[in-house]
Scaffold this motif. Structure first.
Motif, PDB file in Angstrom:
ATOM      1  N   GLY A 254       1.479   5.751  14.620  1.00  0.00           N
ATOM      2  CA  GLY A 254       2.479   6.134  15.686  1.00  0.00           C
ATOM      3  C   GLY A 254       3.496   5.380  15.606  1.00  0.00           C
ATOM      4  O   GLY A 254       4.737   6.397  16.329  1.00  0.00           O
ATOM      5  N   HIS A 255       3.202   4.194  15.785  1.00  0.00           N
ATOM      6  CA  HIS A 255       3.973   2.878  15.768  1.00  0.00           C
ATOM      7  C   HIS A 255       5.343   2.540  14.842  1.00  0.00           C
ATOM      8  O   HIS A 255       4.565   3.300  13.248  1.00  0.00           O
ATOM      9  N   SER A 256       6.400   2.382  15.265  1.00  0.00           N
ATOM     10  CA  SER A 256       7.321   1.851  13.668  1.00  0.00           C
ATOM     11  C   SER A 256       8.180   0.681  13.868  1.00  0.00           C
ATOM     12  O   SER A 256       8.802   0.179  12.929  1.00  0.00           O
ATOM     13  N   HIS A 257       7.423  -0.120  14.854  1.00  0.00           N
ATOM     14  CA  HIS A 257       8.100  -1.226  15.194  1.00  0.00           C
ATOM     15  C   HIS A 257       7.801  -2.225  14.652  1.00  0.00           C
ATOM     16  O   HIS A 257       9.027  -3.279  15.088  1.00  0.00           O
ATOM     17  N   MET A 258       6.540  -2.194  13.945  1.00  0.00           N
ATOM     18  CA  MET A 258       5.929  -3.978  13.678  1.00  0.00           C
ATOM     19  C   MET A 258       6.817  -4.183  12.445  1.00  0.00           C
ATOM     20  O   MET A 258       7.645  -4.286  11.381  1.00  0.00           O
ATOM     21  N   ARG A 259       6.288  -5.392  12.959  1.00  0.00           N
ATOM     22  CA  ARG A 259       7.838  -6.647  11.803  1.00  0.00           C
ATOM     23  C   ARG A 259       7.478  -6.594  10.716  1.00  0.00           C
ATOM     24  O   ARG A 259       6.740  -5.508   9.581  1.00  0.00           O
ATOM     25  N   LYS A 260       8.977  -5.890   9.574  1.00  0.00           N
ATOM     26  CA  LYS A 260       7.858  -6.020   7.940  1.00  0.00           C
ATOM     27  C   LYS A 260       8.128  -7.527   7.305  1.00  0.00           C
ATOM     28  O   LYS A 260       8.306  -7.087   5.907  1.00  0.00           O
ATOM     29  N   ASP A 261       7.818  -8.200   7.689  1.00  0.00           N
ATOM     30  CA  ASP A 261       7.518  -9.363   7.087  1.00  0.00           C
ATOM     31  C   ASP A 261       6.505  -9.805   6.806  1.00  0.00           C
ATOM     32  O   ASP A 261       5.624 -11.230   6.385  1.00  0.00           O
ATOM     33  N   GLY A 262       5.743  -8.973   6.750  1.00  0.00           N
ATOM     34  CA  GLY A 262       4.237  -8.855   6.378  1.00  0.00           C
ATOM     35  C   GLY A 262       3.302  -9.262   7.935  1.00  0.00           C
ATOM     36  O   GLY A 262       1.655  -9.102   7.210  1.00  0.00           O
ATOM     37  N   GLY A 263       3.738  -8.796   9.348  1.00  0.00           N
ATOM     38  CA  GLY A 263       3.429  -9.174  10.427  1.00  0.00           C
ATOM     39  C   GLY A 263       2.465  -8.098  10.708  1.00  0.00           C
ATOM     40  O   GLY A 263       1.414  -7.896  11.170  1.00  0.00           O
ATOM     41  N   ASN A 264       2.520  -6.412   9.642  1.00  0.00           N
ATOM     42  CA  ASN A 264       1.691  -5.812  10.393  1.00  0.00           C
ATOM     43  C   ASN A 264       0.317  -5.327   9.310  1.00  0.00           C
ATOM     44  O   ASN A 264       0.458  -5.085   8.088  1.00  0.00           O
ATOM     45  N   VAL A 265      -0.883  -6.452   9.169  1.00  0.00           N
ATOM     46  CA  VAL A 265      -1.656  -7.219   8.532  1.00  0.00           C
ATOM     47  C   VAL A 265      -2.626  -5.899   9.357  1.00  0.00           C
ATOM     48  O   VAL A 265      -3.009  -5.462  10.100  1.00  0.00           O
ATOM     49  N   PRO A 266      -3.628  -5.096   7.607  1.00  0.00           N
ATOM     50  CA  PRO A 266      -3.886  -4.195   8.166  1.00  0.00           C
ATOM     51  C   PRO A 266      -4.930  -4.416   8.722  1.00  0.00           C
ATOM     52  O   PRO A 266      -5.844  -5.100   8.581  1.00  0.00           O
ATOM     53  N   SER A 267      -5.766  -3.202   9.377  1.00  0.00           N
ATOM     54  CA  SER A 267      -7.587  -3.429  10.138  1.00  0.00           C
ATOM     55  C   SER A 267      -8.338  -3.106   9.269  1.00  0.00           C
ATOM     56  O   SER A 267      -8.320  -1.955   8.294  1.00  0.00           O
ATOM     57  N   TYR A 268      -9.470  -3.892   9.699  1.00  0.00           N
ATOM     58  CA  TYR A 268     -10.654  -3.078   8.134  1.00  0.00           C
ATOM     59  C   TYR A 268     -11.685  -2.043   9.201  1.00  0.00           C
ATOM     60  O   TYR A 268     -12.053  -0.979   8.357  1.00  0.00           O
ATOM     61  N   LYS A 269     -11.164  -1.374  10.395  1.00  0.00           N
ATOM     62  CA  LYS A 269     -11.106  -0.425  11.061  1.00  0.00           C
ATOM     63  C   LYS A 269      -9.893   0.186  11.900  1.00  0.00           C
ATOM     64  O   LYS A 269      -9.692  -0.214  12.837  1.00  0.00           O
ATOM     65  N   PRO A 270      -9.653   0.933  11.311  1.00  0.00           N
ATOM     66  CA  PRO A 270      -8.111   1.406  11.700  1.00  0.00           C
ATOM     67  C   PRO A 270      -8.488   2.416  12.804  1.00  0.00           C
ATOM     68  O   PRO A 270      -7.351   2.755  13.361  1.00  0.00           O
ATOM     69  N   VAL A 271      -9.111   2.959  12.789  1.00  0.00           N
ATOM     70  CA  VAL A 271      -9.430   4.231  13.544  1.00  0.00           C
ATOM     71  C   VAL A 271     -10.932   3.957  14.405  1.00  0.00           C
ATOM     72  O   VAL A 271     -11.535   2.901  14.088  1.00  0.00           O
ATOM     73  N   GLU A 272     -11.334   4.168  15.748  1.00  0.00           N
ATOM     74  CA  GLU A 272     -12.320   3.732  16.869  1.00  0.00           C
ATOM     75  C   GLU A 272     -13.308   4.320  16.065  1.00  0.00           C
ATOM     76  O   GLU A 272     -14.161   3.517  16.243  1.00  0.00           O
ATOM     77  N   ASN A 273     -13.493   5.481  15.669  1.00  0.00           N
ATOM     78  CA  ASN A 273     -14.838   6.496  15.589  1.00  0.00           C
ATOM     79  C   ASN A 273     -15.109   6.975  13.460  1.00  0.00           C
ATOM     80  O   ASN A 273     -15.333   7.938  13.676  1.00  0.00           O
ATOM     81  N   GLY A 274     -14.648   5.273  13.256  1.00  0.00           N
ATOM     82  CA  GLY A 274     -14.483   5.787  12.324  1.00  0.00           C
ATOM     83  C   GLY A 274     -15.571   4.457  11.335  1.00  0.00           C
ATOM     84  O   GLY A 274     -15.552   3.188  11.817  1.00  0.00           O
ATOM     85  N   ASP A 275     -15.226   4.990   9.290  1.00  0.00           N
ATOM     86  CA  ASP A 275     -16.546   3.005   9.082  1.00  0.00           C
ATOM     87  C   ASP A 275     -14.965   2.744   8.973  1.00  0.00           C
ATOM     88  O   ASP A 275     -13.873   2.353   9.058  1.00  0.00           O
ATOM     89  N   PHE A 276     -16.336   1.505   8.053  1.00  0.00           N
ATOM     90  CA  PHE A 276     -15.654   0.116   8.363  1.00  0.00           C
ATOM     91  C   PHE A 276     -14.330   0.321   6.894  1.00  0.00           C
ATOM     92  O   PHE A 276     -14.634   1.213   6.103  1.00  0.00           O
ATOM     93  N   ASP A 277     -13.369  -0.071   6.479  1.00  0.00           N
ATOM     94  CA  ASP A 277     -12.347   0.690   5.124  1.00  0.00           C
ATOM     95  C   ASP A 277     -12.431  -0.625   3.791  1.00  0.00           C
ATOM     96  O   ASP A 277     -11.505  -1.697   5.296  1.00  0.00           O
ATOM     97  N   TRP A 278     -13.134  -1.406   3.642  1.00  0.00           N
ATOM     98  CA  TRP A 278     -13.327  -2.571   3.146  1.00  0.00           C
ATOM     99  C   TRP A 278     -11.864  -3.069   2.051  1.00  0.00           C
ATOM    100  O   TRP A 278     -11.721  -3.983   1.250  1.00  0.00           O
TER     101      TRP A 278
END
Length: 188
Positions: free
Chosen positions: A72-96
């Motif tokens: 829901g956020h769109s304020h993260m840095r556009k220069d690569g600072g928003n490094v994706p998570s391997y677990k983007p949601v609490e009740n989900g699997d790891f996304d490799w």
């Protein structure tokens, strides 16, 4: 010899060693998150510049285990600072499949530099483990990890480094759960 007013004479002894120089390197993180999606020839050229003994000759590489950010956020840095998570949601699997760009450089460097030393670090826990609900920091700039997620965060980090060991044969020599832990400038 160095003599200071009213002080002792200092005499460096280059024969006495206190630590060992293991090399030098670079943190992949943000720049690799941006540039890892470039064409293969350019990724190869950059990786060669970084690793070649005839170029920069780097042998230590820091890998950021990303925290991702609240969708829901769109304020993260556009220069690569928003490094994706391997677990983007609490009740989900790891996304490799997440963090493909940084992984592109890690794997290319690994193929070029067999003596590489890898370090893993996390600049932020996954956003859903944070007090602010945001991986860019707490609203006050203080510790952003919820106290009841310490074990979950440790599991997230160790599961990720185990995945890289098992799937790609990459062993991280260190794992740091914090980045700049005493800074007050990273705020949600």
């Amino acid at each position: 010899n160095l003599s200071l007013k009213g002080q002792s004479v200092l005499k460096p002894d280059p024969g006495q060693k206190f630590q060992q120089w293991k090399g030098w390197g670079i943190s992949l993180a943000w720049w690799a998150n941006c540039m890892g999606g470039w064409d293969e020839a350019t990724v190869n050229e950059i990786s060669t510049w970084i690793t070649s003994p005839d170029e920069l000759n780097m042998n230590i590489f820091r890998f950021n285990i990303g925290g991702g950010d609240n969708p829901g956020h769109s304020h993260m840095r556009k220069d690569g600072g928003n490094v994706p998570s391997y677990k983007p949601v609490e009740n989900g699997d790891f996304d490799w499949k997440a963090d493909a760009n940084q992984r592109t450089f890690l794997l290319k460097i690994n193929s070029l530099r067999k003596d590489a030393i890898y370090e893993a670090a996390s600049y932020s826990p996954p956003w859903w483990m944070t007090k602010s609900g945001c991986s860019s920091g707490d609203t006050s700039g203080k510790d952003n990890l919820k106290e009841d997620y310490y074990d979950d965060f440790a599991n997230y980090l160790t599961t990720t480094v185990l995945h890289y060991k098992t799937k790609y044969g990459i062993t991280f020599s260190t794992l740091s759960p914090v980045n700049e832990p005493f800074s007050g400038w990273w705020k949600a």
